[in-house]
Design an enzyme around this catalytic site. Structure first.
Site, mmCIF file in Angstrom:
data_model
loop_
_atom_site.group_PDB
_atom_site.id
_atom_site.type_symbol
_atom_site.label_atom_id
_atom_site.label_comp_id
_atom_site.label_asym_id
_atom_site.label_seq_id
_atom_site.Cartn_x
_atom_site.Cartn_y
_atom_site.Cartn_z
ATOM 1 N N TYR A 128 0.972 -1.222 -0.035
ATOM 2 C CA TYR A 128 0.029 0.056 0.074
ATOM 3 C C TYR A 128 0.817 1.183 -0.086
ATOM 4 O O TYR A 128 1.368 1.886 1.223
ATOM 5 C CB TYR A 128 -0.939 -0.040 1.245
ATOM 6 C CG TYR A 128 -1.837 1.149 1.360
ATOM 7 C CD1 TYR A 128 -2.357 1.845 0.049
ATOM 8 C CD2 TYR A 128 -1.964 1.854 2.500
ATOM 9 C CE1 TYR A 128 -3.310 2.860 0.504
ATOM 10 C CE2 TYR A 128 -2.919 2.990 2.876
ATOM 11 C CZ TYR A 128 -3.360 3.431 1.591
ATOM 12 O OH TYR A 128 -4.031 4.715 1.629
ATOM 13 N N ASP A 167 -2.010 -1.243 -4.166
ATOM 14 C CA ASP A 167 -2.314 -0.019 -4.452
ATOM 15 C C ASP A 167 -1.126 0.787 -4.779
ATOM 16 O O ASP A 167 -0.540 1.293 -3.316
ATOM 17 C CB ASP A 167 -3.496 0.639 -3.451
ATOM 18 C CG ASP A 167 -3.813 2.307 -3.553
ATOM 19 O OD1 ASP A 167 -3.226 2.611 -4.568
ATOM 20 O OD2 ASP A 167 -4.336 2.736 -2.659
ATOM 21 N N ASN A 169 -0.929 3.965 -5.726
ATOM 22 C CA ASN A 169 -1.091 5.131 -5.657
ATOM 23 C C ASN A 169 -0.428 6.225 -6.963
ATOM 24 O O ASN A 169 0.228 7.303 -6.433
ATOM 25 C CB ASN A 169 -0.579 5.922 -4.544
ATOM 26 C CG ASN A 169 -1.914 5.745 -3.449
ATOM 27 O OD1 ASN A 169 -2.838 6.458 -3.713
ATOM 28 N ND2 ASN A 169 -1.547 5.549 -2.232
#
Length: 279
Positions: A128, A167, A169
């Site tokens: 993450y 993720d 980002n």
């Protein structure tokens, strides 16, 4: 072998809340379970510092029958009930579990952002990635993260092939978001973050979605919650990825988004690959 990754944006709420959003999250969990994945990776679990409570565990056993799980949560001095990751894998498997620290700034190593599983023939790791933040206030730290994380994956790849997900980002290319011109200096689409992802791929990794689908457009994995019509209008971003070592790219069978219905935010992503999991 079938694998699923999803930024659930609060497993805590999905398991314990009766809000409309939690109900929608549980509907997505039902969809995931129907896929009968070997492994499920969850990001942004937002569980307590001590991990799943008794109530959480009861619900996990109810929703994810036949799965074992490991987790990593935010620890002091990082924010409480922040970030966090979890792997669920079928009970018949017993991978070795690692909770790596990659020597990154601020509290990033304490935010529960990476878990790695060793299945013998290959590594499976999830991430993450920290957001650059409002006003890009964490962009410099994010650049260090991108560099350190890429080195971490490269070192894993020297030992055995790697499957990496999560993720990240970042929307890597203009075709990875609906409105690139309006988001040039937005978190997740700065030149620095995009270059960081390019550098990661250049270390020997394949973006499985692009490998299968080429330069297809209008396919995204995230739609902003704050814009009520973002999903209806498909004003999305592709910021969630399945990556694999270049040398096993020919074994990719499928890489796609899983329909999450009317629920905005992230949608789960699926990878099917012709590898055998070691039991």
């Amino acid at each position: 072998m079938r694998l699923i990754s999803w930024n659930i944006d609060s497993l805590n709420a999905a398991l314990t809340s009766d809000s409309n959003r939690a109900v929608l999250s549980r509907e997505v969990i039902d969809t995931i379970i129907e896929k009968d994945a070997d492994v499920i990776a969850l990001q942004e679990t937002k569980l307590p510092r001590k991990g799943p409570s008794k109530k959480h565990m009861e619900h996990l056993a109810e929703y994810f029958k036949g799965y074992s799980y490991v987790w990593r949560n935010s620890q002091e001095p990082a924010r409480k009930s922040y970030a966090g990751t979890m792997f669920l894998y079928k009970d018949k498997y017993s991978p070795e579990v690692f909770y790596p620290e990659i020597d990154v700034p601020d509290t990033m190593d304490l935010e529960g952002r990476i878990i790695t599983l060793d299945f013998g023939e290959f590594y499976l790791t999830q991430v993450y990635t920290p957001n650059a933040g409002s006003g890009l206030k964490r962009l410099k730290e994010r650049q260090v993260w991108d560099e350190k994380y890429a080195e971490y994956l490269q070192n894993l790849d020297k030992e055995k092939v790697v499957l990496a997900t999560g993720d990240y980002n970042v929307a890597h290319k203009e075709i990875d978001l609906a409105h690139p011109q309006n988001n040039r200096n937005s978190a997740g689409f700065t030149e620095e973050e995009r270059q960081g992802f390019t550098n990661l791929l250049d270390k020997g990794f394949t973006d499985t979605f692009r490998h299968i689908h080429g330069d297809v457009t209008d396919v995204y994995s995230w739609w902003a919650q704050r814009a009520k019509t973002s999903k209806i209008n498909n004003s999305g971003w592709r910021i969630d990825y399945w990556l694999v070592s270049d040398r096993i790219a020919d074994k990719i069978v499928k890489s796609e988004m899983i329909d999450s219905g009317s629920r905005q935010d992230h949608t789960p992503i699926l990878l099917e690959i012709d590898l055998q999991l070691e039991k």
